[in-house]
Design an enzyme around this catalytic site. Structure first.
Site, PDB file in Angstrom:
ATOM      1  N   ASP A  15    -101.361 -14.352  34.484  1.00 53.33           N
ATOM      2  CA  ASP A  15    -100.739 -14.319  33.174  1.00 53.33           C
ATOM      3  C   ASP A  15    -100.468 -15.766  32.771  1.00 53.33           C
ATOM      4  O   ASP A  15    -100.500 -16.672  33.612  1.00 53.33           O
ATOM      5  CB  ASP A  15     -99.443 -13.516  33.267  1.00 53.33           C
ATOM      6  CG  ASP A  15     -98.602 -13.617  32.012  1.00 53.33           C
ATOM      7  OD1 ASP A  15     -99.100 -13.250  30.933  1.00 53.33           O
ATOM      8  OD2 ASP A  15     -97.446 -14.080  32.122  1.00 53.33           O
ATOM      9  N   ASP A  65     -97.868 -17.064  29.762  1.00 53.51           N
ATOM     10  CA  ASP A  65     -96.479 -17.361  29.416  1.00 53.51           C
ATOM     11  C   ASP A  65     -95.524 -16.845  30.485  1.00 53.51           C
ATOM     12  O   ASP A  65     -95.547 -15.669  30.837  1.00 53.51           O
ATOM     13  CB  ASP A  65     -96.116 -16.744  28.064  1.00 53.51           C
ATOM     14  CG  ASP A  65     -96.821 -17.423  26.906  1.00 53.51           C
ATOM     15  OD1 ASP A  65     -96.690 -18.654  26.786  1.00 53.51           O
ATOM     16  OD2 ASP A  65     -97.517 -16.732  26.130  1.00 53.51           O
TER      17      ASP A  65
END
Length: 217
Positions: free
Chosen positions: A10, A12
């Site tokens: 991922d 953020d």
């Protein structure tokens, strides 16, 4: 011996220290529209989802026809300040170490393609990743399409793929795609919430994540 050929991150809250800015941008965008302002916890919970899904969950009382307007205000506030946010300390060294061990690396993110491309170029990280997927190209997490497309593109089966993320959405994405998952507790979701989804480990720092991947990935 590698246990995983492909490690998918991922963005953020996992590689990029952007949780606080995302929360603040959602809240200020709501104030711009006179909508109910979500709490820090409510705004942080939706990080990792596609923007439309995130805003609908964070501000459920807003009329549906106003979500595009809210999205524009969110982007305005986020892009105005994104130059001030950085990678978590230790991320470049982590990625370099994994590449030196011949892992393929990818990104699966709720960001838009424009947003991810700007972030990759700003952080000079594009060279580290073999493939990337964004929510506006596929389906929002936790639908498995992002991971399925990455695995197909890089020709890696689910049992040789590991997802790394800071939210329950990332962990459910991995489960839905049939891959293993590791959680990081320095991003958007609390450790107890992450642990409820049975990741292989919950790492509390980039260094702890680095050490675990060195030993087990």
């Amino acid at each position: 011996m590698r246990r995983y050929d492909l490690i998918v991150f991922d963005w953020d809250g996992t590689l990029f220290d952007s949780t606080a800015l995302i929360v603040r941008s959602i809240q200020v965008a709501c104030r711009d529209l006179g909508a109910e302002v979500p709490s820090d916890q409510q705004a942080a919970f939706v990080i990792g989802l596609g923007l439309q899904d995130a805003l609908q969950r964070a501000v459920p009382g807003l009329p549906v026809e106003r979500y595009p307007e809210l999205g524009l205000r969110y982007r305005h506030h986020y892009f105005r300040e994104q130059h001030a946010i950085t990678l978590f300390q230790g991320v470049p060294e982590l990625l370099e170490s994994l590449r030196s061990r011949q892992h393929q690396l990818a990104v699966a993110t709720g960001k838009s393609r424009r947003g991810l491309d700007e972030a990759l170029d700003g952080a000079d990280l594009r060279r580290w990743f073999d493939a990337t997927r964004t929510a506006d190209e596929t389906r929002s997490k936790p639908h498995p399409q992002m991971l399925q497309e990455l695995m197909a593109e890089l020709d890696v089966p689910p049992e040789r793929t590991l997802m790394v993320g800071d939210t329950s959405h990332d962990l459910m994405l991995a489960k839905n795609a049939g891959t293993a998952a590791v959680a990081v507790a320095y991003g958007a979701h609390e450790p107890a919430e992450l642990q409820a989804h049975d990741p292989l480990v919950v790492a509390h720092s980039v260094q702890e994540l680095h050490d675990w991947l060195q030993r087990h990935a």
